[in-house]
Write a protein that holds these residues in place. Sequence first.
Motif: not given
Length: 87
Positions: A2-14, A25-27, A61-64
Amino acid sequence: MGRVSFYDEIELEDMSYDEDRDLFHYPCPCGDRFEITRSQLKEAEDVARCPSCSLIIRVVFDPLDFEDDDEPSAATDKVPGQVAVAT
């Protein structure tokens, strides 16, 4: 699957970085925190999980940025001018 449901999208920098545990980590709203390790990022994994609940976030994030990432212990063990020799 099934389709995965994300709570949110967060930038790695945040996200915050924990040097001792070598993870970002992120709260989480449950009171714990979402976690993703440097090795997961190096493998281009973009899902951070909360160990206390079922919520997950997508890490943007950028995997590179992690392509040439060495293991932290290997980087700190090197002494300039010293060459590792197999015995």
